[in-house]
Design an enzyme around this catalytic site. Structure first.
Site, PDB file in Angstrom:
ATOM      1  N   ASP A 286     -43.402  -0.284 -47.532  1.00 23.70           N
ATOM      2  CA  ASP A 286     -42.294   0.364 -46.834  1.00 23.70           C
ATOM      3  C   ASP A 286     -41.016  -0.368 -47.220  1.00 23.70           C
ATOM      4  OD1 ASP A 286     -40.892   2.020 -45.066  1.00 23.70           O
ATOM      5  OD2 ASP A 286     -41.275   0.750 -43.336  1.00 23.70           O
ATOM      6  N   HIS A 287     -39.888   0.257 -46.945  1.00 16.90           N
ATOM      7  CA  HIS A 287     -38.594  -0.379 -47.142  1.00 16.90           C
ATOM      8  C   HIS A 287     -38.121  -0.988 -45.820  1.00 16.90           C
ATOM      9  CE1 HIS A 287     -37.829   2.763 -50.532  1.00 16.90           C
ATOM     10  NE2 HIS A 287     -38.325   1.643 -51.047  1.00 16.90           N
ATOM     11  N   PHE A 455     -38.418   4.070 -42.729  1.00 16.27           N
ATOM     12  CA  PHE A 455     -39.186   5.323 -42.609  1.00 16.27           C
ATOM     13  C   PHE A 455     -39.776   5.792 -43.934  1.00 16.27           C
ATOM     14  CE2 PHE A 455     -35.207   5.705 -39.979  1.00 16.27           C
ATOM     15  CZ  PHE A 455     -35.739   5.230 -38.795  1.00 16.27           C
ATOM     16  N   HIS A 456     -40.167   4.860 -44.817  1.00 12.13           N
ATOM     17  CA  HIS A 456     -40.630   5.233 -46.155  1.00 12.13           C
ATOM     18  C   HIS A 456     -42.006   4.656 -46.476  1.00 12.13           C
ATOM     19  CE1 HIS A 456     -36.060   5.510 -47.256  1.00 12.13           C
ATOM     20  NE2 HIS A 456     -36.489   6.587 -46.618  1.00 12.13           N
ATOM     21  N   PRO A 457     -43.037   4.900 -45.660  1.00 10.13           N
ATOM     22  CA  PRO A 457     -44.356   4.350 -45.961  1.00 10.13           C
ATOM     23  C   PRO A 457     -45.026   5.088 -47.116  1.00 10.13           C
ATOM     24  CG  PRO A 457     -44.504   5.808 -44.064  1.00 10.13           C
ATOM     25  CD  PRO A 457     -43.036   5.706 -44.416  1.00 10.13           C
TER      26      PRO A 457
END
Length: 527
Positions: A286-287, A455-457
């Site tokens: 994730d980020h 919110f980037h899994p």
């Protein structure tokens, strides 16, 4: 009985349902755990925070993160037609050439995937070597253009960064205003763009409010799915394939519940083992993101959007503050010399963004901060029970590799530098919850205290380990995974557009179509 059963009507699932059902001889069933996207709030861009922890949100969180002082991090995920594209910030970013080339998977290089980005796109700026028109997904310049967003870009330029008016063009580095997935000022989710135009087809069935509990098997072949709508059990059969498009958290969770995962874990939870595959649920990336928040006395933030006149403007003209995607501006930069591509992204919004989006704004404010694009740390998703309604155990292990923490400290330091530029002076009167000082120790503690997800899994059913280059689950038949979980590594940027492109390519693979020809773009380096 259907030819294809797709689990999850998110960004990938909507694309697959639309593209597969273009063949009138193919019967497709799309199954979504949540409701239809009929809530007006879904379609008002600035209102997406109101959707958090409602019936259209899976409302997940991590277990205690060991490197974030044991905090649990809230993880919103769309549980509605359109999935997370119905509750996200709508930023249209593709990532970097090096991301796709670095995957090392046949057919998935940047040049081979670019035509699928272009096929999806209807960019209001027109067609070019990097952009398309006439596709289902509207890509537009933001209509809010808040004065603080422009000031943020000006401040970045004053701090020495270059400008960039197209992060999806020849170069990724630089700062500017983001393009967004909006149509006439309203959200253009994957459901709006792809699914709704296809729903009248007689060969496409869309089942909402059905939670899939497991994939059924006959030996090692997937035959359908078993789930429920309220207390009614449903069995949906797939003659050709089951396609899992439930996202980076729920796809590995469903595979494990179906008996595909680490055999030792499955046996301990009394789940019958179909395939011992220890990589299912691993490789979670994730980020991580750290916001800086500055309050001020200028009445220009999105707090003004509650004025009824702006509601009327939105309805009548599709303009005004309610069209804001919150993250209106930002940029890409390299935290140290010698890097081959950006490793950090800034996102700036004209509002007080607190507590991962769950906090209520109390003052006019601007929020901006860096997220780490190339994390080395890896987490995991595992089932915690054989009860399919129990949520998964998620641990991102943010900053498990200290190099990630060092990079985020530099990102915060750069953000503080931008905050001191003259164009932001009217909007940085008072910092809210910032670091005690700019010493390394205080910045490290601030990062641990303030990190949230961007919110980037991705990565939990990765190509090369769990699935092959055609996204087929290795070791079984009739089962694919198509969503962000198949990315071997997270791309440098927001993950929605890449997920849509993955699904576009997957549809051709599933139907046996010839892949689109690689882009003949001489200058197509986004590094």
């Amino acid at each position: 009985m259907y030819d294809y059963v797709i689990v999850g009507a998110g960004s990938a699932g909507c694309v697959l349902a639309a593209r597969l059902s273009e063949d009138p001889d193919v019967k497709v069933c799309l199954v979504e755990a949540g409701p239809a996207d009929t809530s007006p709030t879904v379609h008002v861009p600035a209102a997406f925070g109101k959707l958090f922890r409602t019936r259209v949100d899976w409302d997940l969180d991590t277990h205690g993160e060991p490197n974030l002082n044991g905090r649990r991090i809230y993880l919103p995920r769309g549980r509605v037609l359109g999935g997370s594209s119905s509750i996200n910030a709508m930023i249209y970013i593709r990532g970097n050439r090096l991301d796709y080339d670095g995957w090392g998977q046949p057919g998935w290089s940047y040049d081979e995937l670019l035509p699928y980005f272009i096929r999806s796109e209807d960019n209001e700026r027109g067609a070019s070597e990097f952009h398309g028109v006439g596709g289902p997904m509207t890509v537009a310049d933001g209509r809010s253009r808040n004065v603080m967003s422009t000031a943020f870009v000006e401040a970045a330029i004053q701090a020495g960064y270059p400008t960039n008016d197209d992060f999806n063009g020849a170069e990724q580095d630089g700062f500017g205003l983001y393009q967004v997935n909006q149509r006439d000022g309203k959200r253009c989710s994957a459901a709006v763009a792809f699914l709704h135009p296809a729903m009248s087809r007689p060969n496409l069935t869309v089942e909402t409010n059905v939670e899939v509990h497991r994939v059924s098997f006959d030996g090692d072949r997937a035959t359908g799915v078993i789930g429920s709508r309220l207390d009614e059990e449903l069995v949906i059969r797939a003659e050709r394939e089951v396609i899992v498009s439930a996202g980076a958290y729920n796809s590995p969770h469903l595979l494990q519940l179906s008996g595909i995962g680490p055999a030792e874990l499955l046996r301990a939870l009394e789940v019958p083992v179909v395939l011992d595959q220890p990589e299912v649920g691993r490789n979670l990336q994730d980020h991580p993101h750290v916001m800086l928040v500055f309050a001020h006395s200028q009445p220009v933030s999105l707090l003004i959007a509650s004025d009824p006149k702006y509601g009327q403007e939105f309805v009548e003209h599709g303009t005004g503050p309610l069209t804001s995607n919150i993250g209106e501006a930002g940029g890409f930069f390299r935290s140290e010399d010698g890097l081959p591509a950006p490793d950090m992204q800034f996102i700036a919004g004209p509002v007080m963004f607190a507590d991962g989006g769950l906090g209520m704004p109390t003052d006019h404010a601007i929020s901006f901060g860096a997220c780490l694009l190339t994390p080395r740390s890896r987490g995991s998703v595992t089932i915690a029970s054989d009860d399919p309604t129990a949520k998964a155990k998620i641990r991102h292990n943010y900053y498990d590799d200290d190099a990630d923490l060092r990079a985020m400290v530099e990102g915060v330091r750069r953000g503080l530098e931008i905050s001191r530029q003259r164009s932001l002076a009217p909007y940085t009167e008072r910092q809210v919850g910032g670091p005690e000082s700019e010493s390394d120790a205080d910045l490290r503690e601030h990062v641990r205290r303030a990190t949230q997800t961007e919110f980037h899994p991705v990565g939990t059913c990765a190509m090369g380990t769990v699935v092959d280059a055609e996204l087929r689950v290795r070791g079984v038949e009739g089962l694919r995974v198509v969503d962000a979980s198949v990315m071997p590594t997270v791309i440098r940027g927001n993950t929605n557009a890449p997920t849509i492109a993955i699904a576009e390519k997957a549809a051709d693979l599933i139907l046996g179509r010839q892949p689109l020809a690689p882009a003949a773009v001489v200058s197509a380096s986004t590094a």
